[in-house]
Design an enzyme around this catalytic site. Sequence first.
Site, PDB file in Angstrom:
ATOM      1  N   HIS A 191       0.831  -1.206   0.000  1.00  0.00           N
ATOM      2  CA  HIS A 191       0.000   0.000   0.000  1.00  0.00           C
ATOM      3  C   HIS A 191       0.865   1.256   0.000  1.00  0.00           C
ATOM      4  CE1 HIS A 191      -3.002   2.917   1.707  1.00  0.00           C
ATOM      5  NE2 HIS A 191      -3.828   2.240   0.925  1.00  0.00           N
ATOM      6  N   CYS A 192       1.985   1.207   0.695  1.00  0.00           N
ATOM      7  CA  CYS A 192       2.853   2.385   0.841  1.00  0.00           C
ATOM      8  C   CYS A 192       3.509   2.808  -0.469  1.00  0.00           C
ATOM      9  CB  CYS A 192       3.951   2.111   1.857  1.00  0.00           C
ATOM     10  SG  CYS A 192       3.377   1.626   3.489  1.00  0.00           S
ATOM     11  N   ILE A 193       3.753   1.869  -1.377  1.00  0.00           N
ATOM     12  CA  ILE A 193       4.495   2.205  -2.595  1.00  0.00           C
ATOM     13  C   ILE A 193       3.577   2.454  -3.782  1.00  0.00           C
ATOM     14  CG2 ILE A 193       6.469   0.888  -1.757  1.00  0.00           C
ATOM     15  CD1 ILE A 193       5.858  -1.227  -3.886  1.00  0.00           C
TER      16      ILE A 193
END
Length: 342
Positions: free
Chosen positions: A331-333
Amino acid sequence: MTWFMPPETAPQERIWMAFPRESETLGEGSVAREAGYAAWAAVAHAILEFEPVTMIVDPTETARARQMLGEGVEILERPLDHFWTRDSGPTFVQAPDGSLAAVDWIFNAWGSPDPAEWTNDRGLAAFIAQAAGVPLVPSLLVNEGGGIHTDGEGTVFATETVQLDPDRNPHADKARIGAEFARTLGAEKVIWLPRGLTRDYETFGTRGHVDIVATFAAPGKVLLHDQADPGHPDHAVMREIRALLEEATDAKGRRLEIIPVPAPETLRDAHGFNDWSYINHLVVNGGVIACGFGEDRADARAREILSHAYPGRRVVSVDAREIFARGGGVHCITQHQPKARA
């Protein structure tokens, strides 16, 4: 004008990512760097099974990116500092008529005192908005996309150690942040979590991003990280957060249905207690890109839970250990761009 952030389950136009570039975060030595490049490329290829991917690439990495990504991924060149697009990129929102816009939060590299760490990233939201052909919604709030989650019906998760961080917003309080979330996201209620996972406060941490802790699978339905081992420091953290959510109501006055998602069985890596979490997944058109951790039983259990939470979507695991080693997850990238409503 008040904007509205649709849920992550809404139909999407594409996913935005940023290709890694050589840095302290990527790692020292060719073996570590190659592992990082491969992890980002694997996520992009998994998403391509469901929808388009546009990759922002620093000019120093263009040749490598083209070789590793192939022709299926659109590449746009631009100087970068970091490659966590959820945080340095914009948050896409909709106007009342359904048209799209992009919120340009202030990004200061998770409260870093060194402006050199975010010189290039400060203009990334505007660059992506222009490439997407949507207007920019300016904001004076220091915030990152990984620090919020919405149910699409007026409820937003946030964390006291992120938006109230004195290195981010030294003069803000909950009322001011709530008002800005109302303007930019259509928030009617902010549910404040006290903190994030323990590892998130170390060198490559964000100081408490919610997207590794809890997310809305649907309005009123929350997927929650579950660390069952009392020897892990996140056991106590999650017990406190769960107790808070069990008493919370959303913007519509509903009690929350909490769905625990057990953590992998591995508790430590080379640097101590890990923060491996299946919560940090990406919802895409017809699917879910889940974090995998090389544990057949735990990874399969997580896929089953996610399949039930997101009916009708195919869940695909991508090994996220190299991403977590650098401070985040799938999700972060990634940053999703919703479809405009007609």
